[in-house]
Write a protein that holds these residues in place. Structure first.
Motif, PDB file in Angstrom:
ATOM      1  N   SER A 267      -3.090  27.026  34.831  1.00  0.00           N
ATOM      2  CA  SER A 267      -3.917  28.202  35.226  1.00  0.00           C
ATOM      3  C   SER A 267      -4.422  27.312  36.319  1.00  0.00           C
ATOM      4  N   ARG A 268      -4.324  28.137  37.513  1.00  0.00           N
ATOM      5  CA  ARG A 268      -5.321  27.795  38.998  1.00  0.00           C
ATOM      6  C   ARG A 268      -6.099  29.451  38.776  1.00  0.00           C
ATOM      7  N   VAL A 269      -7.089  29.384  38.973  1.00  0.00           N
ATOM      8  CA  VAL A 269      -7.974  30.215  39.196  1.00  0.00           C
ATOM      9  C   VAL A 269      -9.297  29.964  41.070  1.00  0.00           C
ATOM     10  N   ARG A 270      -9.054  31.212  41.092  1.00  0.00           N
ATOM     11  CA  ARG A 270      -9.483  31.126  42.560  1.00  0.00           C
ATOM     12  C   ARG A 270     -10.388  32.427  43.123  1.00  0.00           C
ATOM     13  N   SER A 287     -13.109  27.806  38.537  1.00  0.00           N
ATOM     14  CA  SER A 287     -12.284  27.342  40.163  1.00  0.00           C
ATOM     15  C   SER A 287     -11.164  26.432  39.069  1.00  0.00           C
ATOM     16  N   SER A 288     -10.855  27.044  37.715  1.00  0.00           N
ATOM     17  CA  SER A 288     -10.028  25.578  37.426  1.00  0.00           C
ATOM     18  C   SER A 288      -8.573  25.332  38.119  1.00  0.00           C
ATOM     19  N   VAL A 289      -8.501  24.212  37.707  1.00  0.00           N
ATOM     20  CA  VAL A 289      -7.007  23.887  38.096  1.00  0.00           C
ATOM     21  C   VAL A 289      -6.706  22.922  36.615  1.00  0.00           C
ATOM     22  N   SER A 290      -6.545  23.487  35.628  1.00  0.00           N
ATOM     23  CA  SER A 290      -6.747  22.828  34.333  1.00  0.00           C
ATOM     24  C   SER A 290      -5.078  22.108  34.255  1.00  0.00           C
ATOM     25  N   LEU A 291      -5.962  20.944  33.855  1.00  0.00           N
ATOM     26  CA  LEU A 291      -4.800  19.881  33.436  1.00  0.00           C
ATOM     27  C   LEU A 291      -4.578  18.314  34.321  1.00  0.00           C
ATOM     28  N   PHE A 292      -4.780  18.779  35.682  1.00  0.00           N
ATOM     29  CA  PHE A 292      -4.569  17.978  36.059  1.00  0.00           C
ATOM     30  C   PHE A 292      -5.330  17.037  36.568  1.00  0.00           C
ATOM     31  N   GLY A 293      -5.769  16.601  35.168  1.00  0.00           N
ATOM     32  CA  GLY A 293      -7.264  15.393  35.333  1.00  0.00           C
ATOM     33  C   GLY A 293      -8.281  15.699  35.745  1.00  0.00           C
ATOM     34  N   ASP A 294      -9.016  16.128  36.372  1.00  0.00           N
ATOM     35  CA  ASP A 294      -9.689  16.128  37.029  1.00  0.00           C
ATOM     36  C   ASP A 294     -11.043  17.255  36.183  1.00  0.00           C
ATOM     37  N   GLY A 295     -10.340  18.037  35.043  1.00  0.00           N
ATOM     38  CA  GLY A 295     -11.075  19.294  34.767  1.00  0.00           C
ATOM     39  C   GLY A 295     -12.819  18.308  34.307  1.00  0.00           C
ATOM     40  N   SER A 296     -12.634  17.995  33.599  1.00  0.00           N
ATOM     41  CA  SER A 296     -13.826  17.744  32.909  1.00  0.00           C
ATOM     42  C   SER A 296     -14.693  17.086  34.026  1.00  0.00           C
ATOM     43  N   THR A 297     -14.491  16.258  34.929  1.00  0.00           N
ATOM     44  CA  THR A 297     -14.980  15.556  36.107  1.00  0.00           C
ATOM     45  C   THR A 297     -15.872  16.783  36.961  1.00  0.00           C
ATOM     46  N   LEU A 298     -15.430  18.069  37.668  1.00  0.00           N
ATOM     47  CA  LEU A 298     -15.505  18.619  37.894  1.00  0.00           C
ATOM     48  C   LEU A 298     -16.182  19.287  37.864  1.00  0.00           C
ATOM     49  N   SER A 326     -21.103  26.100  48.473  1.00  0.00           N
ATOM     50  CA  SER A 326     -20.739  25.407  49.458  1.00  0.00           C
ATOM     51  C   SER A 326     -19.827  23.765  49.471  1.00  0.00           C
ATOM     52  N   ALA A 327     -21.518  23.347  48.651  1.00  0.00           N
ATOM     53  CA  ALA A 327     -20.759  21.571  48.145  1.00  0.00           C
ATOM     54  C   ALA A 327     -20.094  22.024  47.619  1.00  0.00           C
ATOM     55  N   HIS A 328     -19.679  23.023  45.987  1.00  0.00           N
ATOM     56  CA  HIS A 328     -19.141  22.314  45.817  1.00  0.00           C
ATOM     57  C   HIS A 328     -17.425  22.440  45.358  1.00  0.00           C
ATOM     58  N   ARG A 329     -17.106  23.808  46.544  1.00  0.00           N
ATOM     59  CA  ARG A 329     -15.810  23.760  47.342  1.00  0.00           C
ATOM     60  C   ARG A 329     -15.093  22.935  47.922  1.00  0.00           C
ATOM     61  N   ARG A 330     -16.014  21.467  48.253  1.00  0.00           N
ATOM     62  CA  ARG A 330     -15.742  20.440  48.751  1.00  0.00           C
ATOM     63  C   ARG A 330     -14.830  19.827  48.043  1.00  0.00           C
ATOM     64  N   PRO A 334      -9.406  21.268  48.088  1.00  0.00           N
ATOM     65  CA  PRO A 334      -8.631  19.783  48.076  1.00  0.00           C
ATOM     66  C   PRO A 334      -7.286  19.750  46.675  1.00  0.00           C
ATOM     67  N   LYS A 335      -8.449  20.266  45.610  1.00  0.00           N
ATOM     68  CA  LYS A 335      -7.540  20.152  44.248  1.00  0.00           C
ATOM     69  C   LYS A 335      -6.368  21.218  43.731  1.00  0.00           C
ATOM     70  N   HIS A 336      -6.750  22.384  44.331  1.00  0.00           N
ATOM     71  CA  HIS A 336      -5.846  23.818  44.932  1.00  0.00           C
ATOM     72  C   HIS A 336      -4.400  23.283  45.440  1.00  0.00           C
ATOM     73  N   ARG A 337      -5.239  22.799  46.438  1.00  0.00           N
ATOM     74  CA  ARG A 337      -3.846  23.332  47.274  1.00  0.00           C
ATOM     75  C   ARG A 337      -2.603  21.966  46.515  1.00  0.00           C
ATOM     76  N   HIS A 338      -3.206  21.188  46.176  1.00  0.00           N
ATOM     77  CA  HIS A 338      -1.752  20.427  45.735  1.00  0.00           C
ATOM     78  C   HIS A 338      -1.826  20.653  43.624  1.00  0.00           C
ATOM     79  N   VAL A 339      -1.547  21.994  43.588  1.00  0.00           N
ATOM     80  CA  VAL A 339      -1.855  21.684  42.130  1.00  0.00           C
ATOM     81  C   VAL A 339       0.049  21.542  41.691  1.00  0.00           C
ATOM     82  N   HIS A 340       0.681  22.476  42.581  1.00  0.00           N
ATOM     83  CA  HIS A 340       2.572  22.624  42.161  1.00  0.00           C
ATOM     84  C   HIS A 340       3.220  21.047  42.702  1.00  0.00           C
ATOM     85  N   ARG A 341       2.882  19.807  43.705  1.00  0.00           N
ATOM     86  CA  ARG A 341       3.206  19.582  43.450  1.00  0.00           C
ATOM     87  C   ARG A 341       2.909  18.038  42.250  1.00  0.00           C
ATOM     88  N   VAL A 342       2.001  18.158  42.052  1.00  0.00           N
ATOM     89  CA  VAL A 342       1.666  17.544  40.956  1.00  0.00           C
ATOM     90  C   VAL A 342       1.909  18.035  39.661  1.00  0.00           C
TER      91      VAL A 342
END
Ligand SMILES: Cc1cc2nc3c(=O)[nH]c(=O)nc-3n(C[C@H](O)[C@H](O)[C@H](O)COP(=O)(O)OP(=O)(O)OC[C@H]3O[C@@H](n4cnc5c(N)ncnc54)[C@H](O)[C@@H]3O)c2cc1C
Length: 371
Positions: A267-270, A287-298, A326-330, A334-342
């Protein structure tokens, strides 16, 4: 200044990292965790980019490296289990891959003396005024805090109570993910193996001597699937992978007797804003973009951004929470934008989509082998 108090809902990756940083800045911190203990399941996750300096400043880099997994290549299989491509995994800028459970344990070891932990409980009500938030719990007695943080994951209770129903913020991306540790040694301790058939992926990870499996598959949203209903979740997986060959039937058989299963919708949370007064969201809850590898880093980077913003504006919570966002949305936007492609690359929907993906993988594989 009197000691400020914070309640963090969720002792996952984001929540425990935040508790660590708030304690360093002199906050009196309480974590409330729905589970009865710190659950340790999950497949490997990456700590990379912005999470690396956070881990370094927490003094846990050496501990993470000690439990790192060591896959050096990804092998793609065709539906019959024949190798299509073998792509070396480049080592990038100190990036570390660890089992999610190992990451959770290392974070907790660095934090456990600095925060109060209420297990097996959850927030049931939040009522705020200009000076604080009154919180009620399922089990613990009501209490008042200066700040409440929802770090309680994709299905956040804090978000539901303070912002509105999950359906208003969470978009199902048409995929489900299930991960398990299979309990036996991997066939090859150095390779991640990916078997794709249209709409379904089985990934086998070697991690610290044990094989782990991830099922990632396209499936419409199942509205009546209870989160703790492991039996039904296993049925959904078995149904989705029915007819897939190679080692899949044996793995599905093994799955029947495994209790520790992570299963969720991808899921994508916005949300337009992550804060309401003294209540804010962090990690997957925001701001979940679960699965695409960056969940823990973010999650780790977000916790650090939040703690830093709070320390920079100690007298003005509104300024601090806007600064955090504002710092963390940066990083998250971008991760949210690419979810469908990934998602399309990871789990191609049809044979027509799978074939060009595999062709590109073959080219990479030949280039890597110097042919
Ligand atoms: C046990 C487990 C296994 C996972 N395995 C994988 C995996 O294999 N692959 C993958 O891509 N992602 C996995 N995830 C999700 C991944 O950890 C997160 O996407 C990412 O780390 C972001 O971290 P987070 O702290 O925001 O959320 P999470 O790490 O999900 O942590 C949220 C925490 O909040 C707790 N919680 C939930 N609801 C409440 C409530 N109402 N009250 C109090 N506490 C609550 C949860 O028990 C959890 O400890 C897993 C999560 C968990 C909890």
């Amino acid at each position: 200044m009197t000691e400020r108090t914070a309640l963090i809902s969720g002792a996952g990756i984001a929540g425990v990292t935040l508790a660590h940083w708030l304690a360093r800045d002199g906050w009196q911190t309480t974590l409330v965790e729905r589970a009865g203990d710190l659950r340790s399941s999950g497949n490997p996750v990456d700590i990379r980019g912005p999470a690396l300096p956070v881990a370094e400043r927490m003094g846990i880099l050496a501990d993470l490296r000690a439990v790192a997994t060591h896959a050096t290549a990804v092998r793609l299989l065709d539906p019959d289990g024949r190798s299509i491509a073998r792509i070396p995994v480049p080592s990038r800028d100190g990036e570390i891959e660890v089992l999610r459970g190992d990451l959770a344990q290392v974070l907790w070891s660095a934090t456990k003396n600095d925060a109060e932990l209420l297990f097996d409980d959850t927030i049931t009500g939040l009522r705020q005024d200009p000076d604080g938030v009154d919180v009620t719990f399922e089990r613990a007695a009501p209490r008042r805090f200066d700040l409440v943080v929802g770090a309680d994951g994709l299905h956040s209770a804090v978000r539901r109570i303070a912002f509105g129903p999950e359906s208003a913020f969470s978009e199902h991306l048409g995929l489900y993910v299930a991960t398990v540790q299979l309990g036996g040694p991997p066939d090859n301790p150095d390779e991640v193996v990916l078997l794709n058939v249209p709409g379904r992926l089985l990934a086998l990870h070697p991690a610290r001597g044990e094989a782990g499996a991830a099922f990632i598959f396209r499936h419409p949203q199942i509205s009546d699937l209870g989160r703790g209903d492991t039996l039904r979740q296993k049925q959904v997986i078995a149904e989705a992978y029915r007819g897939v060959g190679w080692a899949v039937p044996a793995i599905l058989d093994r799955l029947k007797s495994i209790e520790d299963l992570y299963f969720d919708a991808v899921s994508r949370v916005r949300l337009d804003s992550w804060s309401r007064g003294r209540i804010t969201l962090l990690g997957d809850a925001a701001s979940s973009v679960s699965l695409f590898g960056d969940g823990s880093t973010l999650a780790m980077a977000g916790a650090y951004h939040l703690a830093k913003a709070l320390s920079q504006a100690p007298e003005d919570l509104g300024v601090a929470l806007r600064g955090y966002e504002s710092a963390h949305r940066r990083l998250t936007t971008p991760k949210h934008r690419h979810v469908h492609r990934v998602a399309g690359l990871l789990v191609p929907e049809s044979r027509f989509a799978l074939s060009p993906r595999n062709t590109v993988a073959r080219v990479f594989s030949r280039e890597a082998a110097g042919r």
